[in-house]
Enzyme design. Structure first.
Site, short mmCIF file in Angstrom:
data_model
loop_
_atom_site.label_atom_id
_atom_site.label_comp_id
_atom_site.label_asym_id
_atom_site.label_seq_id
_atom_site.Cartn_x
_atom_site.Cartn_y
_atom_site.Cartn_z
N ARG A 1 63.04 72.57 88.93
CA ARG A 1 64.10 73.57 89.01
C ARG A 1 63.79 74.76 88.10
O ARG A 1 64.04 75.91 88.46
CB ARG A 1 65.44 72.94 88.62
N LEU B 1 69.62 72.39 81.38
CA LEU B 1 68.63 73.27 82.00
C LEU B 1 68.74 73.27 83.52
O LEU B 1 68.47 74.29 84.16
CB LEU B 1 67.23 72.87 81.54
N ASP B 2 69.12 72.15 84.10
CA ASP B 2 69.25 72.06 85.56
C ASP B 2 70.34 73.01 86.05
O ASP B 2 70.12 73.84 86.94
CB ASP B 2 69.56 70.62 85.95
N ASP B 3 71.53 72.90 85.47
CA ASP B 3 72.62 73.80 85.86
C ASP B 3 72.22 75.25 85.63
O ASP B 3 72.47 76.12 86.48
CB ASP B 3 73.88 73.49 85.05
#
Length: 660
Positions: A470, A393-395
């Site tokens: 994020r 999910l961060d990327d």
């Protein structure tokens, strides 16, 4: 009157001079970053961990009795000797404290390479290990390696019955109730534990001398500091029972479980990028196939073994093995920095990178995450070149924000579909508590961190402040607000309740409270939380209060220790200074004196190549266990902060209008 005019003129000239210096610094950094772009548009910088991965690489080759590559081993040996600490052992971070497991592995690898146990550095290492009770205090993963080499017996490691693979999802322990990294590492390790193979080890090298007792007399590990005594004793009792009854399991059941583990592994083989696209499962997979009698030409074993060698960084004098590679992360963050910098070279280069990212989006494979979210369509990006089963999910959030920014600021088309699918996937992956985790959803079975295998305390992937921030940033940048979106409202509520009393937020994937606070302040600003909100004011005041005397910011890995929750002072680094600056500017503090001093620090420490030198580790794999040094962080983050400062100072609004 003349003196007044002269003063005004000097002030104007001084401001012009400062502006020119800043612009020159940004231009140099931009040029430096552009120099690392690959021909197809992407960026990938070295990703360095501690000594354990290169040490394990050496030991893997000897475990398998591969032909000795004396040149490569000599270079890895040079690396291992250089990173040895003044205390005689090996740390988890640059200039860090002694770590037992890292020291045992590094010593073992150097001895395997051919270093004499009487060499001064080996004597110092051995004495440091003895002074701390000996290698008996190695962690579970190290003990498994020692058992496979026959140094300790299998009684020294927890029972990992392969029959776990056959348990239903409702059972207390299921393979999908632990994190992706634990899952992919444990599945081949359970096969190894069932077969109990012995390393080929042609040189017959051992490390009995690191123990203060007969290593073959050693039993199980003690309770880890993070573990509950009651839970640990329960699981320890279960381990003792399993140790007795495991040999009685029907052979047909064991065969079916091993076949299930093989099917799981081969479905996720992932070519030369490897299962999970990280070193530990890839190495375990190769050893698993070896234990099953599959020779080096067996295609799944061969392709995985080739993938491991692709993780090597080989220089003129030194070499080491990376834990994984980070091209998607490096590319999207670099694109953000270049979009902030602007210019006729930076923006086209950023577009080239973002275009490279488009086909990297996973739109077909429903990975392990879909076990808990079967109705959500795929749409995420992975961290590595290919890792279809494990996007994160961060990327995904960072990629979507960079594409949206290119679309919004430069009118570039072609990103709409990718943005929409990324947004849909992230919305579908929100956990019930309002937060987001890195790879999974509702991975909240905290009791599992008390099993004997989990002495590292990193078995789960629960929601975290930085990843939640994020995702909120991304949704807010795409136009959602707490009033219009339950996802944003719940995310902001999660962030509000996780703020620490002094004003900071925890950083799970970056070191530590500076990183977490930067992530959250960007999200709150983008989500429309007023800058005079006490939550933001407290965070900004805290950041200003921990600035180092040289104008920079730094934080040590010690801040992750269990008995202390707070920032730990450390020498300034370029990346942590950049995070603090970006955080303060997100909080509306571009004119704060601390920001000016931070900018001065970055300009003063810029090297002749336009970039920054940074030896310290500023990122986190697993708190207290495994840390990372992204070689790109000291390149693109300072550029980003300096360009943001220039851009805000050149406008009247002083408000950051993007999610990062």
């Amino acid at each position: 009157m003349d003196s007044v005019n002269a003063t005004a003129r000097e002030a104007k000239e001084s401001k012009i001079s400062e502006s020119e210096i800043l612009e020159s610094s940004i231009a140099s950094a931009t040029q430096g970053v552009l120099g690392f772009q690959q021909s197809d548009g992407h960026w990938v910088f070295e990703l360095e961990a501690d000594c354990t991965i290169p040490a394990e690489y050496v030991l893997l080759r000897h475990y398998l009795a591969e032909p000795v590559d004396t040149v490569l081993e000599a270079k890895i040996g040079n690396y291992l000797r250089r990173v040895q600490g003044a205390h005689g052992g090996w740390p988890l971070v640059h200039d860090g404290e002694f770590d037992m497991s890292a020291s045992v592995k590094a010593y073992f690898a150097l001895k395997m390479i051919g270093d004499s146990i009487d060499a001064p550095h080996m004597v110092r290492a051995r004495e440091a290990i003895h002074a701390r009770g000996g290698a008996i205090h190695s962690n579970v993963f190290t003990r498994f390696m020692l058992a496979m080499f026959g140094i300790v017996t299998w009684r020294a490691v927890p029972v990992l019955p392969i029959e776990i693979m056959l348990l239903p999802f409702w059972s207390p322990f299921h393979i999908n109730k632990i994190s992706y990294w634990a899952r992919t590492t444990m599945v081949p390790l359970m096969v190894i534990a069932a077969l109990k193979p012995r390393a080929k080890n042609p040189k017959g090298v051992g490390i009995d001398e690191l123990f203060l007792q007969d290593p073959r007399s050693i039993g199980m590990t003690a309770k880890a500091p993070h573990q509950s005594m009651a839970w640990f004793l329960l699981f320890r009792s279960l381990d003792a029972i399993l140790r007795v009854i495991e040999p009685l399991f029907p052979k047909s059941l064991r065969k079916r479980a091993i076949d299930t583990a093989l099917a799981f592994s081969e479905e996720r083989l992932n070519g030369e990028d490897g299962m999970g696209a990280i070193y530990p499962p890839m190495a375990n997979l190769v050893m698993m196939y070896d234990a099953l009698g599959k020779d080096e030409n067996y295609p799944p074993r061969a392709v995985t073994r080739r993938g491991i060698d692709k993780l090597l960084v080989i220089g003129d004098d030194e070499a080491y093995c990376q834990p994984c590679v980070s091209p998607v992360w490096d590319t999207t963050l670099t694109a953000h920095a270049l979009l902030e910098a602007g210019g006729d070279k930076a923006v086209p280069a950023a577009k080239h990178g973002l275009d490279w990212l488009i086909p990297k989006q996973e739109l077909e494979v429903k990975g392990d995450w879909a076990v808990k979210r079967p109705d959500v369509r795929p749409g995420g990006w992975a961290f590595q070149y290919n890792n279809a089963y494990y996007p994160d999910l961060d990327d995904t959030a960072v990629v979507v924000m960079s594409m949206d920014r290119m679309r919004r600021e430069h009118g570039v088309t072609g990103y709409d579909s990718a943005i929409d699918r990324g947004r849909e996937w992230i919305e579908g992956m929100q956990s019930d508590d309002g937060g987001w985790a890195a790879f999974d959803v509702n991975n909240l079975e905290y009791y599992l961190n008390n099993i004997p295998f989990s002495d590292h305390g990193a078995l789960l992937d629960p929601p975290t402040e930085d990843v939640t921030a994020r995702c909120v940033s991304m949704l807010a940048q795409l136009g959602e607000t707490a009033k219009t979106s339950k996802h944003v409202a719940d995310g902001v509520a999660y962030l509000r309740k996780t703020q620490h009393p002094e004003g900071s937020w925890y950083g799970r994937w970056g070191m530590n409270f500076i990183y977490g606070t930067w992530s959250v302040l960007c999200a709150l600003n983008m989500a429309g939380v007023r800058h005079d909100d006490p939550m933001i004011r407290k965070a900004a005041d805290w950041l200003a209060s921990i600035q180092n005397k040289d104008g920079g910011w730094g934080e040590d890995a010690v801040s992750y220790r269990l008995d202390y929750k707070g920032w730990e002072a450390a020498p300034s680094t370029a990346s942590q200074t950049a995070w603090a600056l970006l955080a303060l500017m997100a909080a509306g503090e571009v004119d704060h004196p601390a920001v000016a001093r931070g900018v001065e620090y970055l300009i003063a420490t810029q090297n002749e190549k336009g970039l920054w030198d940074e030896q310290r580790y500023t990122a986190t794999g697993f708190p207290r266990v495994f840390y990372l040094r992204y070689h790109g962080y000291s390149k693109f983050f300072p550029l980003w902060a300096l360009a943001r400062y220039r851009n805000l100072r050149n406008t009247n609004s002083r408000v950051v209008g993007v999610g990062m």
